[in-house]
Design a protein around this motif. Structure first.
Motif, PDB file in Angstrom:
ATOM      1  N   ARG A   1     -17.647  12.182 -18.434  1.00  0.00           N
ATOM      2  CA  ARG A   1     -17.952  12.131 -19.858  1.00  0.00           C
ATOM      3  C   ARG A   1     -17.042  13.097 -20.606  1.00  0.00           C
ATOM      4  O   ARG A   1     -16.551  14.080 -20.028  1.00  0.00           O
ATOM      5  CB  ARG A   1     -19.410  12.522 -20.134  1.00  0.00           C
TER       6      ARG A   1
ATOM      7  N   GLN B   1     -16.086  16.138 -23.004  1.00  0.00           N
ATOM      8  CA  GLN B   1     -16.716  17.449 -23.069  1.00  0.00           C
ATOM      9  C   GLN B   1     -17.658  17.586 -24.245  1.00  0.00           C
ATOM     10  O   GLN B   1     -18.681  18.247 -24.182  1.00  0.00           O
ATOM     11  CB  GLN B   1     -15.629  18.539 -23.135  1.00  0.00           C
ATOM     12  N   THR B   2     -17.324  16.956 -25.346  1.00  0.00           N
ATOM     13  CA  THR B   2     -18.171  17.080 -26.536  1.00  0.00           C
ATOM     14  C   THR B   2     -17.954  15.892 -27.460  1.00  0.00           C
ATOM     15  O   THR B   2     -16.875  15.291 -27.486  1.00  0.00           O
ATOM     16  CB  THR B   2     -17.865  18.379 -27.310  1.00  0.00           C
TER      17      THR B   2
END
Length: 246
Positions: A236, A238-239
């Motif tokens: 995924r 990181q942010t």
């Protein structure tokens, strides 16, 4: 999966991070009590004013097999038409055999800013399966597995009430995530599949679906096999935060 963590937050975090989309299942049937427990957990998902604007159809046994055969036949007809060029597409329109009849279109251009994640995920999956970029036959076979529910003994079909517009779809997504986490906690595996909304006809023919409800996706559910594809982890970002302001 054995959980030995000490508090609810750690248990939930482990469930969220260890869940995977499984693309190869054992044929073992799900015990009715286990499936009922998972569905009961999902019913506690939050929704707009507690309207619960979704319905789920559960297909197993002969019903599951019949829907899989019909969806697979539709896929075969659609791909044959696409590979045949304009003549095949004209034939598809004339006969309507394999023509999508879903409530939502599942084929549309990806937004340019989302395309890199899609491409990277697909490349990693196909590399793992040793499917070359130009091996159209192998790609078609892998895509067809969606409509065989990847061998899962049970398929779920989720319907969202069109009266709440996008918000019923949002609530259906929350229900779906709750279902998948509960399934994982109960030792089951899942794969949420938008492709299963391509053809609604076979599903509607098997179940009494109220008119306001639209097929939004399907879910294959069962016990994961030992196939290497089930270890695939695309990771995924990181942010996804836009900004953090004090």
């Amino acid at each position: 999966m054995s959980l030995s963590l000490s508090n609810d937050a750690e248990v939930l975090s482990q469930l969220i991070r260890s869940r995977r989309s499984v693309r190869d299942f054992r044929p073992d049937p799900i015990p009715p009590a286990v499936l009922e427990a998972v569905l009961s957990d999902a019913q506690w998902a939050p929704s707009w004013s507690n309207t619960q604007p979704y319905r789920v159809a559960v297909a197993a046994g002969a019903v599951r097999d019949r829907i899989a055969a019909q969806l697979s036949a539709n896929f075969d007809a659609g791909m044959a038409a696409e590979r045949a060029g304009w003549w095949g597409k004209l034939k598809l329109l004339a006969t309507r055999k394999g023509l999508p009849d879903g409530d939502f279109s599942t084929r549309f251009p990806y937004p340019a800013d989302l395309q890199p994640q899609r491409v990277e995920t697909g490349r990693g999956l196909y590399n793992l399966l040793d499917i070359g970029r130009h091996d159209l036959a192998a790609r078609d076979r892998q895509m067809r597995r969606n409509f065989e529910f990847f061998g899962a003994p049970t398929a779920l079909f989720l319907f969202a009430h069109k009266g709440l517009r996008a918000f019923s779809v949002l609530d259906t997504g929350i229900w779906l995530q709750t279902l998948m986490l509960s399934a994982h906690a109960h030792g089951l595996a899942t794969c949420a599949q938008g492709a299963l909304a391509t053809w609604a006809g076979p599903v509607r023919a098997a179940f009494d679906v109220p008119p306001p409800y639209q097929l939004i996706c399907g879910v294959s559910i069962g016990y994961a096999s030992d196939h290497p594809v089930n270890q695939y982890n695309p990771g995924r970002a990181q942010t996804v935060k836009l900004q953090v302001r004090p």
